[in-house]
Design a protein around this motif. Structure first.
Motif, PDB file in Angstrom:
ATOM      1  N   LYS A 201      -3.638  -0.528 -38.556  1.00 36.28           N
ATOM      2  CA  LYS A 201      -2.245  -0.442 -38.152  1.00 36.28           C
ATOM      3  C   LYS A 201      -1.453  -1.565 -38.787  1.00 36.28           C
ATOM      4  CE  LYS A 201      -3.216   1.781 -33.701  1.00 36.28           C
ATOM      5  NZ  LYS A 201      -2.820   3.097 -34.184  1.00 36.28           N
ATOM      6  N   LYS A 202      -0.233  -1.236 -39.220  1.00 35.70           N
ATOM      7  CA  LYS A 202       0.626  -2.247 -39.801  1.00 35.70           C
ATOM      8  C   LYS A 202       1.146  -3.180 -38.709  1.00 35.70           C
ATOM      9  CE  LYS A 202       2.119   0.454 -43.777  1.00 35.70           C
ATOM     10  NZ  LYS A 202       3.272   1.016 -44.530  1.00 35.70           N
ATOM     11  N   ALA A 203       1.254  -4.444 -39.063  1.00 36.60           N
ATOM     12  CA  ALA A 203       1.734  -5.425 -38.089  1.00 36.60           C
ATOM     13  C   ALA A 203       3.221  -5.204 -37.803  1.00 36.60           C
ATOM     14  CB  ALA A 203       1.499  -6.835 -38.616  1.00 36.60           C
TER      15      ALA A 203
END
Length: 203
Positions: A201-203
């Motif tokens: 997951k992207k931050a």
């Protein structure tokens, strides 16, 4: 050579011994192994044009921006695919039990018909799997190879009389190397390309 060694040692070689000729037994054995490659619904949609005639290899070299391996390798193989392989599906399951045939055969044509993108995608998947099988089998037999997309597909199609509703997925040269491949250019870090259970997951 065992399979793991063939995977580790397979490299794309550009310089082949133009004097070396593979025997018909070697060529047939190599292709028979390749034909064990998997395909969706067992359609076997790949088609292999094995070029050994020097004049034809020279013509293919001219259509491949004069890349020497095309004419100097023992074999130049065009790995093609039949986009209409889903038609007449009964032939792929002639040796299967009746119960299996009755389930699988009726599924094949409806799955692909009227879907040119899926037909092409399936063709390219099959070409890719078969090409890797071919390269690893060649390595195990003591030969090197070079997968290629650097050619004019229209000119190559003309040279090999490519039928309608077929495509060329790859050119592959196979032979005895004159020199080793260059050092590996560098692998991406394992963690950049291998993910567990999904993409991070992207931050």
């Amino acid at each position: 050579m065992d399979t793991l060694s063939a995977i580790r040692e397979r490299r794309s070689v550009k310089h082949f011994d133009p004097e070396h000729e593979m025997t018909e037994t070697e060529i047939n054995g190599l292709l028979e192994l390749t034909l064990l490659s998997p395909t969706s619904f067992n359609m076997q949609n790949w088609r292999f044009v094995v070029v050994t005639d020097q004049a034809k290899k020279d013509a293919l070299r001219a259509a491949s921006w004069n890349q020497a391996q095309v004419s100097e390798a023992s074999l130049t193989i065009l790995i093609c695919a039949d986009l209409n392989a889903h038609v007449d599906a009964e032939r792929y399951w002639v040796n299967a039990p009746t119960a299996v045939r009755e389930v699988l055969v009726p599924m094949i044509a409806p799955f692909y018909e009227d879907n040119p993108q899926l037909q092409r995608d399936e063709a390219m998947r099959s070409v890719g799997i078969a090409s890797q099988t071919l390269m690893l089998a060649a390595k195990a037999m003591g030969y090197d190879s070079c997968p290629m997309i650097g050619f004019d597909p229209a000119k190559v199609a003309e040279i090999i009389d490519l039928p309608e509703n077929h495509l060329i997925g790859m050119m592959l040269t196979i032979g005895k190397p004159l020199k080793d491949a260059n050092a590996r250019g560098g692998q991406l870090p394992y963690e950049d390309v291998v993910f567990r259970d999904g993409f991070p997951k992207k931050a």
